[in-house]
Design a protein around this motif. Structure first.
Motif, PDB file in Angstrom:
ATOM      1  N   ALA A  73      43.285  31.850  34.657  1.00 13.56           N
ATOM      2  CA  ALA A  73      42.540  32.845  33.875  1.00 13.56           C
ATOM      3  C   ALA A  73      42.420  34.132  34.686  1.00 13.56           C
ATOM      4  O   ALA A  73      42.003  34.115  35.845  1.00 13.56           O
ATOM      5  N   TRP A  74      42.771  35.228  34.050  1.00 12.96           N
ATOM      6  CA  TRP A  74      42.770  36.525  34.727  1.00 12.96           C
ATOM      7  C   TRP A  74      41.693  37.433  34.144  1.00 12.96           C
ATOM      8  O   TRP A  74      41.548  37.564  32.940  1.00 12.96           O
ATOM      9  N   GLU A  75      40.919  38.046  35.052  1.00  9.09           N
ATOM     10  CA  GLU A  75      40.041  39.152  34.670  1.00  9.09           C
ATOM     11  C   GLU A  75      39.867  40.044  35.876  1.00  9.09           C
ATOM     12  O   GLU A  75      40.082  39.635  37.017  1.00  9.09           O
ATOM     13  N   TRP A  76      39.457  41.270  35.639  1.00 10.32           N
ATOM     14  CA  TRP A  76      39.340  42.235  36.727  1.00 10.32           C
ATOM     15  C   TRP A  76      38.091  41.944  37.545  1.00 10.32           C
ATOM     16  O   TRP A  76      36.984  42.306  37.185  1.00 10.32           O
ATOM     17  N   GLN A  77      38.292  41.275  38.669  1.00 11.16           N
ATOM     18  CA  GLN A  77      37.201  40.972  39.584  1.00 11.16           C
ATOM     19  C   GLN A  77      37.812  40.661  40.942  1.00 11.16           C
ATOM     20  O   GLN A  77      39.002  40.368  41.039  1.00 11.16           O
ATOM     21  N   PRO A  78      37.005  40.709  42.027  1.00 13.28           N
ATOM     22  CA  PRO A  78      37.550  40.389  43.355  1.00 13.28           C
ATOM     23  C   PRO A  78      37.980  38.933  43.405  1.00 13.28           C
ATOM     24  O   PRO A  78      37.326  38.059  42.840  1.00 13.28           O
ATOM     25  N   TYR A  79      39.065  38.656  44.094  1.00 15.93           N
ATOM     26  CA  TYR A  79      39.547  37.285  44.278  1.00 15.93           C
ATOM     27  C   TYR A  79      39.515  36.939  45.761  1.00 15.93           C
ATOM     28  O   TYR A  79      40.063  37.652  46.587  1.00 15.93           O
ATOM     29  N   SER A  80      38.889  35.824  46.064  1.00 13.52           N
ATOM     30  CA  SER A  80      38.781  35.434  47.465  1.00 13.52           C
ATOM     31  C   SER A  80      40.132  35.031  48.043  1.00 13.52           C
ATOM     32  O   SER A  80      40.325  35.046  49.250  1.00 13.52           O
ATOM     33  N   HIS A  81      41.092  34.656  47.189  1.00 12.57           N
ATOM     34  CA  HIS A  81      42.399  34.204  47.678  1.00 12.57           C
ATOM     35  C   HIS A  81      43.486  35.230  47.380  1.00 12.57           C
ATOM     36  O   HIS A  81      44.665  34.911  47.387  1.00 12.57           O
ATOM     37  N   LEU A  82      43.085  36.480  47.130  1.00 11.68           N
ATOM     38  CA  LEU A  82      44.028  37.517  46.748  1.00 11.68           C
ATOM     39  C   LEU A  82      44.770  38.051  47.964  1.00 11.68           C
ATOM     40  O   LEU A  82      44.178  38.290  49.010  1.00 11.68           O
ATOM     41  N   PRO A  83      46.091  38.273  47.869  1.00 14.24           N
ATOM     42  CA  PRO A  83      46.828  38.903  48.966  1.00 14.24           C
ATOM     43  C   PRO A  83      46.565  40.402  49.012  1.00 14.24           C
ATOM     44  O   PRO A  83      45.779  40.933  48.235  1.00 14.24           O
ATOM     45  N   ALA A  84      47.251  41.082  49.932  1.00 15.77           N
ATOM     46  CA  ALA A  84      47.085  42.540  50.052  1.00 15.77           C
ATOM     47  C   ALA A  84      47.353  43.216  48.715  1.00 15.77           C
ATOM     48  O   ALA A  84      48.315  42.906  48.018  1.00 15.77           O
ATOM     49  N   VAL A  85      46.489  44.180  48.361  1.00 17.23           N
ATOM     50  CA  VAL A  85      46.542  44.744  47.012  1.00 17.23           C
ATOM     51  C   VAL A  85      47.354  46.023  46.961  1.00 17.23           C
ATOM     52  O   VAL A  85      47.498  46.747  47.933  1.00 17.23           O
ATOM     53  N   GLY A  86      47.895  46.292  45.802  1.00 20.12           N
ATOM     54  CA  GLY A  86      48.540  47.546  45.469  1.00 20.12           C
ATOM     55  C   GLY A  86      48.124  47.863  44.054  1.00 20.12           C
ATOM     56  O   GLY A  86      47.229  47.233  43.497  1.00 20.12           O
ATOM     57  N   THR A  87      48.778  48.804  43.419  1.00 17.84           N
ATOM     58  CA  THR A  87      48.387  49.201  42.082  1.00 17.84           C
ATOM     59  C   THR A  87      48.430  48.045  41.104  1.00 17.84           C
ATOM     60  O   THR A  87      47.496  47.806  40.337  1.00 17.84           O
ATOM     61  N   ASN A  88      49.545  47.294  41.109  1.00 20.60           N
ATOM     62  CA  ASN A  88      49.708  46.182  40.180  1.00 20.60           C
ATOM     63  C   ASN A  88      49.676  44.825  40.878  1.00 20.60           C
ATOM     64  O   ASN A  88      49.909  43.796  40.240  1.00 20.60           O
ATOM     65  N   ALA A  89      49.404  44.827  42.173  1.00 21.77           N
ATOM     66  CA  ALA A  89      49.498  43.578  42.937  1.00 21.77           C
ATOM     67  C   ALA A  89      48.568  42.481  42.426  1.00 21.77           C
ATOM     68  O   ALA A  89      48.997  41.327  42.316  1.00 21.77           O
ATOM     69  N   PRO A  90      47.309  42.802  42.102  1.00 24.59           N
ATOM     70  CA  PRO A  90      46.436  41.705  41.656  1.00 24.59           C
ATOM     71  C   PRO A  90      46.953  40.987  40.413  1.00 24.59           C
ATOM     72  O   PRO A  90      46.968  39.754  40.364  1.00 24.59           O
ATOM     73  N   ARG A  91      47.378  41.753  39.430  1.00 19.21           N
ATOM     74  CA  ARG A  91      47.852  41.103  38.204  1.00 19.21           C
ATOM     75  C   ARG A  91      49.178  40.381  38.432  1.00 19.21           C
ATOM     76  O   ARG A  91      49.390  39.285  37.911  1.00 19.21           O
ATOM     77  N   LEU A  92      50.068  40.979  39.216  1.00 22.08           N
ATOM     78  CA  LEU A  92      51.348  40.324  39.500  1.00 22.08           C
ATOM     79  C   LEU A  92      51.119  39.007  40.238  1.00 22.08           C
ATOM     80  O   LEU A  92      51.767  37.996  39.950  1.00 22.08           O
ATOM     81  N   TRP A  93      50.198  39.029  41.200  1.00 22.72           N
ATOM     82  CA  TRP A  93      49.864  37.799  41.916  1.00 22.72           C
ATOM     83  C   TRP A  93      49.297  36.778  40.948  1.00 22.72           C
ATOM     84  O   TRP A  93      49.646  35.588  40.987  1.00 22.72           O
ATOM     85  N   SER A  94      48.415  37.233  40.067  1.00 18.50           N
ATOM     86  CA  SER A  94      47.791  36.333  39.102  1.00 18.50           C
ATOM     87  C   SER A  94      48.833  35.682  38.201  1.00 18.50           C
ATOM     88  O   SER A  94      48.733  34.493  37.880  1.00 18.50           O
ATOM     89  N   GLU A  95      49.846  36.435  37.800  1.00 20.12           N
ATOM     90  CA  GLU A  95      50.879  35.886  36.925  1.00 20.12           C
ATOM     91  C   GLU A  95      51.765  34.884  37.663  1.00 20.12           C
ATOM     92  O   GLU A  95      52.315  33.961  37.057  1.00 20.12           O
ATOM     93  N   ARG A  96      51.903  35.065  38.991  1.00 20.70           N
ATOM     94  CA  ARG A  96      52.746  34.158  39.766  1.00 20.70           C
ATOM     95  C   ARG A  96      52.095  32.801  40.003  1.00 20.70           C
ATOM     96  O   ARG A  96      52.791  31.801  40.183  1.00 20.70           O
ATOM     97  N   VAL A  97      50.770  32.760  40.034  1.00 18.52           N
ATOM     98  CA  VAL A  97      50.067  31.529  40.415  1.00 18.52           C
ATOM     99  C   VAL A  97      50.503  30.326  39.580  1.00 18.52           C
ATOM    100  O   VAL A  97      50.966  29.318  40.128  1.00 18.52           O
ATOM    101  N   PRO A  98      50.371  30.354  38.241  1.00 23.66           N
ATOM    102  CA  PRO A  98      50.771  29.167  37.484  1.00 23.66           C
ATOM    103  C   PRO A  98      52.283  28.960  37.474  1.00 23.66           C
ATOM    104  O   PRO A  98      52.755  27.814  37.453  1.00 23.66           O
ATOM    105  N   ARG A  99      53.042  30.055  37.519  1.00 25.69           N
ATOM    106  CA  ARG A  99      54.502  29.933  37.461  1.00 25.69           C
ATOM    107  C   ARG A  99      55.045  29.245  38.716  1.00 25.69           C
ATOM    108  O   ARG A  99      55.891  28.337  38.633  1.00 25.69           O
TER     109      ARG A  99
END
Length: 300
Positions: A38-64
């Protein structure tokens, strides 16, 4: 409609342990596996280094990426990976409603501190209408199996016992059925733990017949045997170990969990309760301190 085994992923090691546990449970139940992030705009404790689209791209990779790894481990398992936008507790409750059960991860804090049950997992446990299993970080295939003296899994007794915490004041069929079905699928023994306490005056020794406590213990054991009789007749292949013990049920369940493949407890759904949903003190203690995966089965 076939209900899958669902797993909520957040990118943490505990959630990947839950995904692996869910894959094995799906195979045991001959069901597909559904991985959900589940994705929503909030801080993630397991998030890698961020960029403009990095959080969402990371989020999409997790289940895949989790699905790809599990397909390599379990090539015969049907796996779906979903990325859903929305508050994680609401998304997971919706997913659970369409699933046979939902598994989520729980991080370990050490032997004394117990386990960390995050706000998403806690909210989902309290509000979901379907069974939910909390899986500890580090849970592995070997942890489900009995071990030989040299540390290898035994082939004659492949699975550790399933433990059921049973309250005889309101024994719920949904909870008992889930425990028996799970033990039956694993060909594992079922250990049923019923904790009870004598009246308060026992603590002060006031007017107590020396044989009274023994009689009370026998009555509790008989009541436990009576409740389980029809379930044993329905599941004759399940070896049932009955334990009617004096003391706090949570303590006995946590102790039993040290040698269990799964601990099963119930949660009253509070269908007629006007206030906020609650988690009972026994469930709270077991979820935070039991070393084995814990299944919470809601009931009316």
């Amino acid at each position: 409609m076939t209900r899958p085994v669902a797993v909520g992923l957040d990118g943490s090691p505990a959630s990947f342990a839950a995904a692996d546990w869910g894959a094995r449970e799906a195979l045991r139940r001959d069901l597909p596996l559904r991985l959900v992030h589940a994705w929503e705009w909030q801080p993630y404790s397991h998030l890698p280094a961020v960029g403009t689209n990095a959080p969402r791209l990371w989020s999409e990779r997790v289940p895949r990426e989790a699905a790809a790894e599990l397909r390599n481990r379990y090539p015969d398992l049907e796996i779906a990976a979903d990325h859903i936008t929305g508050p994680p507790p609401e998304v997971l409750c919706d997913v659970a409603r369409e699933s046979e059960l939902l598994a989520v991860g729980s991080a370990g804090l050490g032997r004394l501190a117990g386990f960390f049950l995050g706000s998403v997992a806690m909210s989902t446990v309290i509000h979901t209408e379907r069974p939910i299993v909390l899986v500890r970080a580090g849970t592995t295939t070997a942890g489900e199996h009995q071990l030989a003296t040299d540390g290898r899994p035994l082939s004659a007794m492949p699975y550790r016992p399933v433990v059921l915490g049973l309250d005889l004041s309101r024994p719920c069929g949904d909870v008992i059925r889930f425990a028996f079905e799970t033990a039956d699928l694993r060909a594992a023994p079922l250990r049923v733990v019923h904790g009870w306490n004598p009246p308060a005056f026992f603590a002060y020794g006031i007017g107590v017949d020396p044989g009274l406590q023994a009689d009370m213990a026998a009555q509790e054991s008989d009541a436990l045997r009576t409740v389980l009789q029809r379930w044993q007749e329905k599941y004759p292949g399940v070896d049932v170990i009955k334990q009617s013990v004096v003391g706090q049920p949570a303590h006995h369940l946590v102790d039993a969990g040290t040698d269990a493949g799964l601990v099963v407890i119930g949660r009253r759904a509070d269908l007629g309760w006007a206030g906020p949903s609650r988690l009972g003190h026994i469930a709270h203690a077991v979820l935070h301190h039991c070393p084995a995966p814990v299944a919470v089965v809601p009931h009316g």
